[in-house]
Enzyme design. Sequence first.
Site, mmCIF file in Angstrom:
data_model
loop_
_atom_site.group_PDB
_atom_site.id
_atom_site.type_symbol
_atom_site.label_atom_id
_atom_site.label_comp_id
_atom_site.label_asym_id
_atom_site.label_seq_id
_atom_site.Cartn_x
_atom_site.Cartn_y
_atom_site.Cartn_z
ATOM 1 N N CYS A 68 0.963 -1.162 0.018
ATOM 2 C CA CYS A 68 -0.096 -0.030 0.002
ATOM 3 C C CYS A 68 0.806 1.259 0.024
ATOM 4 C CB CYS A 68 -1.002 -0.091 1.197
ATOM 5 S SG CYS A 68 -0.117 -0.038 2.894
ATOM 6 N N HIS A 84 34.289 0.052 26.076
ATOM 7 C CA HIS A 84 34.263 -1.411 26.065
ATOM 8 C C HIS A 84 32.998 -1.834 26.267
ATOM 9 C CE1 HIS A 84 35.337 -5.513 26.829
ATOM 10 N NE2 HIS A 84 36.474 -5.261 26.457
#
Length: 612
Positions: free
Chosen positions: A28, A540
């Site tokens: 659509c 980290h």
Amino acid sequence: MAKDYTELAKVIIDKVGGENNVNSLIHCATRLRFNLKDETKADTHSLEKMDGVIDIIQSGGQYQIVIGVAVADVFRAINEQANFSSSEKVAESVGEKGKVAKVLDTVAGMFVPIVAPMAGAGMIKVIVAIASMFGWLTPEDTTYQFLSLFGDTVFYFLPVILAASAAKKFNTNQYLAMVVGASLISPVFVNMVTTAREVGTAVTLFGLPVTLATYSNSVIPIILAVWFLSYVEPIVTRYTPVVLRIFLAPMITLLIVLSATFLVIGPIGTWLADGMNAIVSVMNTTVPWLVPLLVGATTPLLVMTGMHYGIIPIGINMLATKGIDTVAGPGMMVSNIAQGGAALALAFKSKDKILKGLTISTGFSAILGITEPVLYGVNLKYKRPLYAAMFGGGVAGLYLGVMGVGRFAQVPPGLLSLPSYFSADAPNVIIHASMACLVAFVTSFIASYLLGLPKEESDKVIPTTDLSDDTVVAASEGQLLALEEVNDEVFASKAMGDGVAIIPEIDTVLSPVNGTVITVFPTGHAYGIVRPDGVEVLVHIGINTVDLAGDGFTALISQGDTVKAGQAIANFDRQLLLDKGYDTSIMTIITGTKGKTFHLKQSGKVYGGDLL
């Protein structure tokens, strides 16, 4: 240069379970609508995280991938690889789904493909009406007549067009279906009906009376006829000798289906359409405000579930039979504008510059008629703007109903659809439609502004690139931990340097400082950045995640890049880490202080980019 969606298409095909898991695909204005054999095979989690995918909706018997305005390009790229659009397979597997889901899937499959030509033709009819009102064209002008022809053709031949679409959904021969549709508007039949009405005689077929109905512009009769065809054709084909099948099977099929259509199915479809119109007429007479109010208020919920495809055919049928739609179009138009108004209010309310950009872009898109980006990206996510949009849409819908507003052409519902509310015979309609749009926007905007965002969202501040070079910000969203609390002896002992940790709640990692990237670990789990003043920072992701050898990590930067505080530097699959038993804590460690002293916030909830 047009963007290449080949790679995105390839990944989508893979993530929905592969080509063999797809029964059919349509699209659509903003969504890819898959009919999958087994929805459990689709990797929804991965699809939701893909760049270019807004959201995933599993509703109405369909697996819907919200793409946005680029959906047609993605659809085309997918079919270049898998060619789903030419497939006439229908999901036999939907038998396991609910009846409502199957009905919605069928309705959507039939009407979605024909909305575009109807919208284009509808706007041509609007242009003709406006040109006629201002005296630019008159009915005697051949240009007027041609433009009227262009605008009316799709509606006059709607039985043929809808027959082709319905045949694909019902898995029957499209060309036989179009013959059935064409027979309903054949000049021979039209002349027989016209003559019989004028002279008061009857029309019969095999001695049985034929209802004197007009089927041009009709919707329900041809849908029922093609549904009947889908049962007759395979039976006739099965029992027809192979050597005679090429001509005998279609001949017998047409005789049975066409006879049944004119004698039984067509009249039943006409009665159903008339009954539907009668119900709407009664409601418009007794409680004219009710339907527009409900549609205006609940359209976001209808779109979420795919239920809006249940009312679109009602609007199309009203346009075909009465020339005006008071059910679907008006309420959806003000609802879309209300969603835009509610989102745009957040651009003034929120301090989050990322959210501001999102609400502005998606808000204006909704006002113009494309609502999925704002619905799934903003309103549903934060809830309060959704409530404001439903309130604004309901108020505007009430106004529409009281004023008796309807549209005169099938066009996508949004601000640009206003010309479809113009009629020389009812010039006030477009004025009231415009007022309703204003009411929808203002009401939802004010309501959304007053409701605001939940406190944790309204407090969220995303820093911009003008932060000073001595700034340190949160590298992700989550709960802060003092470094001593981290479940790793090296980090907790501060052997590598002081800092903080965050237990992340999202999958994105940001740079905590302005600076230059000096290290990007090959595994993507750690990054070194040096500030302009020489301070070095290590980011980290997780503990012992180096063991994953890069699995689940995506670096967004490279060594030597210049980054800003708050800029995304990596994505990681948080759920993957958790599933494999890894601690997901994100450490920000100052490995080289250059003689500077840092006092960082050690606890509490933070958002990515918050000042530490």
